[in-house]
Design a protein around this motif. Sequence first.
Motif, mmCIF file in Angstrom:
data_model
loop_
_atom_site.group_PDB
_atom_site.id
_atom_site.type_symbol
_atom_site.label_atom_id
_atom_site.label_comp_id
_atom_site.label_asym_id
_atom_site.label_seq_id
_atom_site.Cartn_x
_atom_site.Cartn_y
_atom_site.Cartn_z
ATOM 1 N N THR A 52 -6.635 40.104 -0.274
ATOM 2 C CA THR A 52 -5.177 40.197 -0.360
ATOM 3 C C THR A 52 -4.618 41.603 -0.200
ATOM 4 O OG1 THR A 52 -5.265 40.341 -2.782
ATOM 5 C CG2 THR A 52 -5.017 38.148 -1.819
ATOM 6 N N GLU A 53 -5.414 42.626 -0.503
ATOM 7 C CA GLU A 53 -4.858 43.982 -0.526
ATOM 8 C C GLU A 53 -5.451 44.945 0.497
ATOM 9 O OE1 GLU A 53 -4.669 45.628 -4.475
ATOM 10 O OE2 GLU A 53 -4.158 43.693 -5.344
ATOM 11 N N ALA A 54 -6.646 44.694 0.962
ATOM 12 C CA ALA A 54 -7.289 45.636 1.892
ATOM 13 C C ALA A 54 -6.736 45.454 3.302
ATOM 14 C CB ALA A 54 -8.797 45.438 1.887
ATOM 15 N N SER A 55 -6.555 46.551 3.969
ATOM 16 C CA SER A 55 -6.082 46.498 5.356
ATOM 17 C C SER A 55 -7.263 46.265 6.300
ATOM 18 C CB SER A 55 -5.389 47.808 5.723
ATOM 19 O OG SER A 55 -6.337 48.854 5.808
ATOM 20 N N PRO A 56 -6.980 45.776 7.493
ATOM 21 C CA PRO A 56 -8.062 45.625 8.479
ATOM 22 C C PRO A 56 -8.766 46.955 8.772
ATOM 23 C CG PRO A 56 -6.107 44.434 9.205
ATOM 24 C CD PRO A 56 -5.708 45.230 7.988
ATOM 25 N N GLU A 57 -8.012 48.053 8.723
ATOM 26 C CA GLU A 57 -8.609 49.369 8.963
ATOM 27 C C GLU A 57 -9.612 49.724 7.870
ATOM 28 O OE1 GLU A 57 -4.827 49.059 11.091
ATOM 29 O OE2 GLU A 57 -5.261 48.841 8.961
ATOM 30 N N GLU A 58 -9.273 49.406 6.627
ATOM 31 C CA GLU A 58 -10.199 49.687 5.519
ATOM 32 C C GLU A 58 -11.523 48.966 5.736
ATOM 33 O OE1 GLU A 58 -8.710 49.557 1.330
ATOM 34 O OE2 GLU A 58 -6.832 49.066 2.350
ATOM 35 N N LEU A 59 -11.426 47.697 6.123
ATOM 36 C CA LEU A 59 -12.642 46.910 6.367
ATOM 37 C C LEU A 59 -13.439 47.492 7.523
ATOM 38 C CD1 LEU A 59 -11.195 43.319 5.927
ATOM 39 C CD2 LEU A 59 -12.553 44.625 4.284
ATOM 40 N N SER A 60 -12.757 47.856 8.572
ATOM 41 C CA SER A 60 -13.416 48.425 9.744
ATOM 42 C C SER A 60 -14.098 49.755 9.412
ATOM 43 C CB SER A 60 -12.394 48.619 10.865
ATOM 44 O OG SER A 60 -12.986 49.202 11.985
ATOM 45 N N TRP A 61 -13.394 50.621 8.702
ATOM 46 C CA TRP A 61 -13.975 51.927 8.330
ATOM 47 C C TRP A 61 -15.181 51.736 7.430
ATOM 48 C CZ3 TRP A 61 -8.481 53.837 6.799
ATOM 49 C CH2 TRP A 61 -7.776 54.174 7.951
ATOM 50 N N PHE A 62 -15.074 50.835 6.453
ATOM 51 C CA PHE A 62 -16.189 50.590 5.543
ATOM 52 C C PHE A 62 -17.389 50.057 6.323
ATOM 53 C CE2 PHE A 62 -18.623 48.471 2.219
ATOM 54 C CZ PHE A 62 -18.592 49.430 1.214
ATOM 55 N N SER A 63 -17.134 49.146 7.231
ATOM 56 C CA SER A 63 -18.185 48.568 8.071
ATOM 57 C C SER A 63 -18.927 49.664 8.852
ATOM 58 C CB SER A 63 -17.566 47.553 9.032
ATOM 59 O OG SER A 63 -18.472 47.149 10.009
ATOM 60 N N LYS A 64 -18.176 50.540 9.469
ATOM 61 C CA LYS A 64 -18.774 51.607 10.272
ATOM 62 C C LYS A 64 -19.499 52.641 9.414
ATOM 63 C CE LYS A 64 -15.426 51.170 13.970
ATOM 64 N NZ LYS A 64 -14.169 51.670 14.520
ATOM 65 N N ASP A 65 -18.843 53.059 8.328
ATOM 66 C CA ASP A 65 -19.410 54.119 7.492
ATOM 67 C C ASP A 65 -20.677 53.690 6.766
ATOM 68 O OD1 ASP A 65 -17.370 55.787 8.281
ATOM 69 O OD2 ASP A 65 -16.219 55.570 6.419
ATOM 70 N N TYR A 66 -20.769 52.401 6.410
ATOM 71 C CA TYR A 66 -21.899 51.929 5.618
ATOM 72 C C TYR A 66 -22.792 50.951 6.387
ATOM 73 C CZ TYR A 66 -19.640 54.594 2.132
ATOM 74 O OH TYR A 66 -19.091 55.659 1.468
ATOM 75 N N HIS A 67 -22.590 50.887 7.681
ATOM 76 C CA HIS A 67 -23.448 50.126 8.595
ATOM 77 C C HIS A 67 -23.617 48.667 8.169
ATOM 78 C CE1 HIS A 67 -24.246 54.033 10.295
ATOM 79 N NE2 HIS A 67 -24.600 54.451 9.100
ATOM 80 N N ILE A 68 -22.492 48.066 7.808
ATOM 81 C CA ILE A 68 -22.464 46.639 7.495
ATOM 82 C C ILE A 68 -21.651 45.985 8.600
ATOM 83 C CG2 ILE A 68 -21.721 44.880 5.847
ATOM 84 C CD1 ILE A 68 -21.841 47.111 3.697
ATOM 85 N N PRO A 69 -22.249 45.080 9.345
ATOM 86 C CA PRO A 69 -21.501 44.456 10.437
ATOM 87 C C PRO A 69 -20.192 43.842 9.930
ATOM 88 C CG PRO A 69 -23.804 43.804 10.519
ATOM 89 C CD PRO A 69 -23.606 44.534 9.221
ATOM 90 N N LEU A 70 -19.122 44.081 10.661
ATOM 91 C CA LEU A 70 -17.827 43.531 10.285
ATOM 92 C C LEU A 70 -17.880 42.009 10.202
ATOM 93 C CD1 LEU A 70 -14.970 44.307 9.508
ATOM 94 C CD2 LEU A 70 -14.368 44.298 11.929
ATOM 95 N N SER A 71 -18.697 41.410 11.050
ATOM 96 C CA SER A 71 -18.849 39.945 11.006
ATOM 97 C C SER A 71 -19.438 39.502 9.667
ATOM 98 C CB SER A 71 -19.724 39.453 12.161
ATOM 99 O OG SER A 71 -21.013 40.037 12.093
ATOM 100 N N LYS A 72 -20.337 40.293 9.097
ATOM 101 C CA LYS A 72 -20.937 39.986 7.786
ATOM 102 C C LYS A 72 -19.884 40.090 6.692
ATOM 103 C CE LYS A 72 -24.525 39.457 5.027
ATOM 104 N NZ LYS A 72 -25.166 38.176 4.878
ATOM 105 N N ILE A 73 -19.063 41.133 6.757
ATOM 106 C CA ILE A 73 -17.993 41.305 5.773
ATOM 107 C C ILE A 73 -17.018 40.129 5.850
ATOM 108 C CG2 ILE A 73 -15.980 42.719 5.169
ATOM 109 C CD1 ILE A 73 -17.675 45.185 6.011
ATOM 110 N N LYS A 74 -16.623 39.784 7.061
ATOM 111 C CA LYS A 74 -15.678 38.671 7.231
ATOM 112 C C LYS A 74 -16.284 37.352 6.769
ATOM 113 C CE LYS A 74 -12.862 40.722 10.847
ATOM 114 N NZ LYS A 74 -12.359 40.606 12.212
ATOM 115 N N HIS A 75 -17.567 37.181 6.979
ATOM 116 C CA HIS A 75 -18.226 35.955 6.527
ATOM 117 C C HIS A 75 -18.168 35.846 5.004
ATOM 118 C CE1 HIS A 75 -21.035 32.708 5.946
ATOM 119 N NE2 HIS A 75 -21.755 33.503 5.161
ATOM 120 N N VAL A 76 -18.527 36.917 4.313
ATOM 121 C CA VAL A 76 -18.506 36.889 2.844
ATOM 122 C C VAL A 76 -17.078 36.653 2.346
ATOM 123 C CG1 VAL A 76 -18.917 38.246 0.752
ATOM 124 C CG2 VAL A 76 -20.602 38.253 2.595
ATOM 125 N N LEU A 77 -16.109 37.248 3.002
ATOM 126 C CA LEU A 77 -14.717 37.044 2.601
ATOM 127 C C LEU A 77 -14.238 35.615 2.852
ATOM 128 C CD1 LEU A 77 -13.133 40.399 3.779
ATOM 129 C CD2 LEU A 77 -13.687 39.701 1.436
#
Length: 83
Positions: A52-77
């Motif tokens: 509800t509160e995180a922006s798409p940019e936050e998710l993208s930056w976190f994905s890149k910085d911590y080497h977690i595929p964005l698809s994995k993050i979106k799946h868990v969400l």
Amino acid sequence: MQTKFQPMLLLTVNNSIDNKKKHFTIDKLCRLFNKEQNFTNVEKYALDTIKTEASPEELSWFSKDYHIPLSKIKHVLSISLYN
């Protein structure tokens, strides 16, 4: 004293949790995106906050910085937390 960099996504999650003893670390937040089930109440709350509160940019930056595929993050969400 130098303050260690905190990713925006971590700040978003922790700003919504009143009890500092329940705040997430970077490692704990990274591990959250590798879970598929058995989420604790605090983890559920964190995921709801991210949804509800995180922006798409936050998710993208976190994905890149911590080497977690964005698809994995979106799946868990997308997991239904309250069955």
